[in-house]
Design an enzyme around this catalytic site. Structure first.
Site, PDB file in Angstrom:
ATOM      1  N   GLN A 180       0.672  -1.338  -0.224  1.00 51.07           N
ATOM      2  CA  GLN A 180       0.247   0.238   0.028  1.00 51.07           C
ATOM      3  C   GLN A 180       1.282   0.836  -0.190  1.00 51.07           C
ATOM      4  O   GLN A 180       0.784   2.221  -0.824  1.00 51.07           O
ATOM      5  CB  GLN A 180      -1.317  -0.224   1.506  1.00 51.07           C
ATOM      6  CG  GLN A 180      -1.617  -1.500   1.748  1.00 51.07           C
ATOM      7  CD  GLN A 180      -3.003  -1.748   1.210  1.00 51.07           C
ATOM      8  OE1 GLN A 180      -2.958  -0.854  -0.309  1.00 51.07           O
ATOM      9  NE2 GLN A 180      -3.673  -2.547   1.260  1.00 51.07           N
ATOM     10  N   ASP A 182      -5.106  -0.112  -8.208  1.00 44.98           N
ATOM     11  CA  ASP A 182      -4.793  -0.817  -7.119  1.00 44.98           C
ATOM     12  C   ASP A 182      -5.887  -2.079  -6.895  1.00 44.98           C
ATOM     13  O   ASP A 182      -6.757  -2.610  -6.885  1.00 44.98           O
ATOM     14  CB  ASP A 182      -5.183  -0.023  -5.646  1.00 44.98           C
ATOM     15  CG  ASP A 182      -4.799  -1.761  -4.756  1.00 44.98           C
ATOM     16  OD1 ASP A 182      -6.290  -1.093  -3.414  1.00 44.98           O
ATOM     17  OD2 ASP A 182      -4.746  -2.657  -4.641  1.00 44.98           O
ATOM     18  N   SER A 183      -5.487  -3.146  -7.940  1.00 47.42           N
ATOM     19  CA  SER A 183      -6.277  -4.156  -8.632  1.00 47.42           C
ATOM     20  C   SER A 183      -5.861  -5.829  -8.466  1.00 47.42           C
ATOM     21  O   SER A 183      -4.595  -5.672  -7.565  1.00 47.42           O
ATOM     22  CB  SER A 183      -5.873  -4.166 -10.753  1.00 47.42           C
ATOM     23  OG  SER A 183      -4.736  -4.731 -10.525  1.00 47.42           O
TER      24      SER A 183
HETATM   25  N1  LIG Z   1      -5.033  -4.141  -2.392  1.00 44.84           N
HETATM   26  C1  LIG Z   1      -4.759  -5.422  -1.960  1.00 44.84           C
HETATM   27  C2  LIG Z   1      -3.963  -5.539  -3.026  1.00 44.84           C
HETATM   28  C3  LIG Z   1      -4.334  -6.669  -4.758  1.00 44.84           C
HETATM   29  N2  LIG Z   1      -2.841  -6.532  -5.073  1.00 44.84           N
HETATM   30  C4  LIG Z   1      -2.907  -7.515  -5.730  1.00 44.84           C
HETATM   31  C5  LIG Z   1      -1.478  -8.140  -6.705  1.00 44.84           C
HETATM   32  C6  LIG Z   1      -0.800  -9.804  -6.359  1.00 44.84           C
HETATM   33  C7  LIG Z   1      -1.869 -10.732  -6.891  1.00 44.84           C
HETATM   34  N3  LIG Z   1      -1.345 -12.064  -7.094  1.00 44.84           N
HETATM   35  C8  LIG Z   1      -3.119 -10.044  -5.860  1.00 44.84           C
HETATM   36  C9  LIG Z   1      -3.806  -8.653  -5.808  1.00 44.84           C
END
Ligand SMILES: NCCCN[C@H]1CC[C@H](N)CC1
Length: 285
Positions: free
Chosen positions: A65, A159-160
């Site tokens: 984050q 932020d996916s």
């Molecule tokens: N805010 C949560 C983070 C979401 N990003 C992650 C990055 C890695 C991926 N395998 C799963 C989602």
């Protein structure tokens, strides 16, 4: 599968699976978009799972984050208007709200269940929703961006989850074009851009698309998150044509002692104002 353990098995990382010991399952549900699960792990705190994929754990979420947020927001002077696409757990919002110059934070998350579950089980992450500058839109980020007037935002943070499921379109060229349109000249975008160990082909395609679309700078950064596949996760850091943006040298360092920085959000745990992580020389270690 080992009883009492969660293993992150996916065709996105064939032949490997990170596992966490499960103490107790706290929530299981199915939203309009995906399966949602929360469990108490033995050594990483509570864990959020979407469609069998680890999204965050209490122990290491700070690394992701903080980096996806402060790398862009510290690279431009006085960011004022910020858009978050995805990020329904609220962690990016918590980090954006540490920046006193920010006046408006829009967030567009497709799945309301993620927001509700995060508020219930991850209050220290969902604290980001409490900031009065935040406006939550529940909907598809692709449609949201199409409706945004040109040049609206100083920064966009995507932020996916992964390109399989609801987030698939967030990795495609038209979406990056709509992000560029929504940014002011010299505006910046950071996106979740997968693992250099697992997804080089996806990263190569994204970088090629970004080089065509973002006429400022195009960079790829990464950080370590032990509970993400291969223990590393990357970010695209791009800027539109305009005032040059140097992602390697913060122009807008976070003042870790700024009252706005630490108040209800707790201290920065990973990133510091020199744009590094884990600077052991600082007073906080
Ligand atoms: N805010 C949560 C983070 C979401 N990003 C992650 C990055 C890695 C991926 N395998 C799963 C989602």
């Amino acid at each position: 599968v080992i009883p009492g353990w969660f293993s992150e098995i996916s065709p996105m990382w064939p032949g490997e699976a990170h596992s966490l010991k499960v103490e107790k399952i706290l929530f299981q549900g199915k939203s309009d978009y995906q399966n949602v699960m929360v469990f108490q792990s033995s050594t990483y705190g509570k864990v959020l799972i979407l469609d069998g994929v680890i999204q965050l754990t209490e122990r290491d979420e700070c690394a992701y984050q903080e980096m996806i947020t402060h790398l862009p927001l510290c690279s431009i002077p006085n960011p004022k208007k910020v858009l978050v696409i995805g990020g329904g757990d609220g962690g990016v919002l918590r980090e954006v709200s540490r920046h006193s110059s920010v006046e408006k934070i829009d967030i567009c998350e497709i799945d309301k269940m993620v927001v509700d579950v995060s508020k219930q089980f991850f209050p220290d992450v969902a604290v980001g929703f409490e900031d009065p500058r935040v406006t939550l839109h529940i909907g598809d980020g692709v449609a949201f961006l199409k409706a945004v007037p040109e040049g609206t935002y100083d920064a966009v943070i995507v932020d996916s989850s992964d390109p399989i499921g609801p987030a698939q379109e967030l990795f495609e060229k038209p979406f990056f074009e709509s992000v560029a349109k929504a940014l002011r000249p010299g505006g910046v975008v950071s996106t979740q851009a997968e693992s250099i160990w697992l997804h080089m082909h996806i990263i190569e395609d994204i970088v090629a698309n970004c080089r065509q679309i973002f006429k400022g700078s195009v960079n790829y950064a990464w950080t370590t998150v032990p509970t993400y596949p291969s223990g590393v996760i990357g970010f695209m850091l791009c800027s539109t044509e305009g005032p040059p943006v140097d992602f390697k040298h913060p122009v807008n360092p976070i003042d870790a002692d700024d009252s706005n920085c630490n108040s209800s959000k707790g201290p920065l745990k990973f990133y510091n104002s020199e744009g590094n992580a884990f600077d052991f020389s600082s007073s906080r270690f």
